[in-house]
Motif scaffolding. Structure first.
Motif, mmCIF file in Angstrom:
data_model
loop_
_atom_site.group_PDB
_atom_site.id
_atom_site.type_symbol
_atom_site.label_atom_id
_atom_site.label_comp_id
_atom_site.label_asym_id
_atom_site.label_seq_id
_atom_site.Cartn_x
_atom_site.Cartn_y
_atom_site.Cartn_z
ATOM 1 N N GLY A 106 -11.758 6.320 1.537
ATOM 2 C CA GLY A 106 -12.122 7.032 0.323
ATOM 3 C C GLY A 106 -12.988 8.257 0.537
ATOM 4 O O GLY A 106 -13.464 8.850 -0.430
ATOM 5 N N ARG B 239 0.852 -1.184 0.000
ATOM 6 C CA ARG B 239 0.000 0.000 0.000
ATOM 7 C C ARG B 239 0.884 1.229 0.000
ATOM 8 O O ARG B 239 1.897 1.275 0.682
ATOM 9 N N SER C 168 -10.926 7.911 -8.530
ATOM 10 C CA SER C 168 -9.740 7.126 -8.851
ATOM 11 C C SER C 168 -9.931 6.241 -10.071
ATOM 12 O O SER C 168 -8.957 5.859 -10.725
ATOM 13 N N ARG D 253 -3.482 9.154 0.483
ATOM 14 C CA ARG D 253 -2.406 8.885 1.443
ATOM 15 C C ARG D 253 -1.739 10.162 1.938
ATOM 16 O O ARG D 253 -1.128 10.179 3.002
ATOM 17 N N TYR E 279 -8.467 5.377 5.385
ATOM 18 C CA TYR E 279 -8.359 4.966 3.988
ATOM 19 C C TYR E 279 -9.670 4.386 3.482
ATOM 20 O O TYR E 279 -9.711 3.335 2.855
ATOM 21 N N PHE F 12 -3.281 12.565 -3.574
ATOM 22 C CA PHE F 12 -3.559 11.194 -3.164
ATOM 23 C C PHE F 12 -4.200 11.191 -1.779
ATOM 24 O O PHE F 12 -3.881 12.049 -0.940
ATOM 25 N N GLU G 214 -2.742 -0.180 -4.390
ATOM 26 C CA GLU G 214 -1.866 0.973 -4.551
ATOM 27 C C GLU G 214 -2.655 2.142 -5.137
ATOM 28 O O GLU G 214 -3.522 1.950 -5.997
ATOM 29 N N GLU G 215 -2.340 3.340 -4.709
ATOM 30 C CA GLU G 215 -2.896 4.542 -5.327
ATOM 31 C C GLU G 215 -1.994 4.913 -6.507
ATOM 32 O O GLU G 215 -0.962 5.540 -6.332
ATOM 33 N N PHE H 219 -12.749 3.893 -4.569
ATOM 34 C CA PHE H 219 -11.454 3.828 -3.888
ATOM 35 C C PHE H 219 -11.296 2.491 -3.171
ATOM 36 O O PHE H 219 -12.210 2.026 -2.474
#
Length: 336
Positions: free
Chosen positions: A152, A16, A173, A231, A150, A229, A204-205, A199
């Motif tokens: 979204g 991730r 995304s 993240r 996380y 992102f 991985e983004e 999301f």
């Protein structure tokens, strides 16, 4: 369960944010992250505090943007062959106009010519178009976006003139375009909440989200977009259920991760920062990763805790409230 991926632990799904995640089990020591998580966006547009025309309370369903000193052509959405026009409810607009059939041309657009143009068939309102002036100079406006986990979903906020209205939308995304969201406002502060249903927290983004924002004042228009992102904007909620108990000659602390933090805990780990205060007022920090309990020295007056993702984001959660320890029942240090 895992966004259509075969496994959240190994292979492409087992990493991730560009960092490989370990398998479930004991965690290694804390590793510092590389980037700050609060996103600051640069807005390009005209200051929304110019000469008022007709105060806006909501984003108009139909508007048109023109350049200063340029001509603007407005079309009335009707089949009526002849219509009359008003500006902000006045039958004599403050602009040089050329009306021809169902169209109206504003010659040499300036700030007094901005406003709400309505076309009529007698006393029947047919259509309205709000005309504004496009931005002609740059203005910096800090927009802060924050996600609590996380999942979204996130929220963005910014400051702006109290006379303005804003709306925003998200390119998700998966590349799909979200609906416009009208920003809420109060005392010059604006905010809007977003959810990206595509999301996947276990993947991985690879592509950033795109946030597009539009703003209108009584006379002016601005627009900007920014990419980021999830993240980079995650800031967890504070840990919960902090307890302090005496066990023998030491204090035992236990807590739980934030209720909003995703599971499983072995994949979405948290780094915890404990801060405790000694009887002489000295404050001591201690870090715990991969566990939700620890022991402290006996002479502790009070303690608090906060957390963050140990891999991607250096933004700490807010502190919990101080939790008092029972100093009165703690044994005194023996004289040597």
């Amino acid at each position: 369960m895992f966004c259509g991926l075969a496994s959240p632990w190994g292979g492409p799904a087992g990493s991730r944010l560009g960092i490989n995640r370990p398998a479930p089990g004991p965690r290694r020591a804390h590793r510092s992250s590389a980037r700050h998580g609060r996103e600051m966006l640069v807005l390009v547009g005209l200051v929304l505090s110019l000469v008022p025309a007709d105060a806006l309370t909501a984003f108009p369903p139909k508007f048109q943007v023109g350049k200063v000193n340029g001509d603007v052509v407005i079309k009335c959405n009707t089949s009526e062959p002849r219509v009359t026009w008003t500006q902000n409810g006045e039958p004599e607009p403050m602009a040089e106009l050329v009306a021809e059939g169902q169209t109206l041309t504003i010659l040499g657009l300036d700030l007094p010519a901005a406003g709400n143009y309505s076309c009529w068939a007698g006393t029947v309102l047919l259509d309205t178009t709000y005309v504004v002036v496009s931005g002609t100079r740059k203005e910096r406006l800090n927009v802060s976006c924050q996600a609590e986990s996380y999942r979204g979903s996130f929220r963005c906020s910014w400051a702006g003139p109290s006379s303005a209205v804003f709306r925003a939308r998200l390119t998700r995304s998966d590349g799909s375009l979200g609906e416009w969201v009208l920003a809420t406002s109060g005392h010059g502060q604006f905010s809007a909440s977003f959810v990206d249903p595509s999301f996947c927290p276990f993947a991985e983004e690879l592509h950033p989200l795109r946030l597009q924002l539009e703003g209108l004042s009584d006379t002016s228009y601005l627009s900007f977009s920014s990419h980021f992102f999830i993240r980079d904007i995650v800031r967890p909620d504070p840990p919960q259920e902090l307890t302090v108990q005496r066990r023998g000659e030491r204090l035992h602390l236990a807590w739980a991760p934030p209720a909003s933090w995703p599971l499983p805990k072995s994949y979405f780990a948290l780094l915890y920062r404990l801060q405790y205060e000694l009887p002489n007022g000295t404050q001591v920090d201690e870090y715990v990763e991969g566990a939700e309990q620890t022991r402290l020295p006996e002479l502790v007056r009070r303690v608090r805790i906060r957390c963050r993702d140990p891999y991607a984001n250096p933004a700490w959660s807010p502190w919990t409230a101080w939790q008092e320890a029972d100093v009165a029942q703690q044994p005194r240090l023996r004289a040597r």
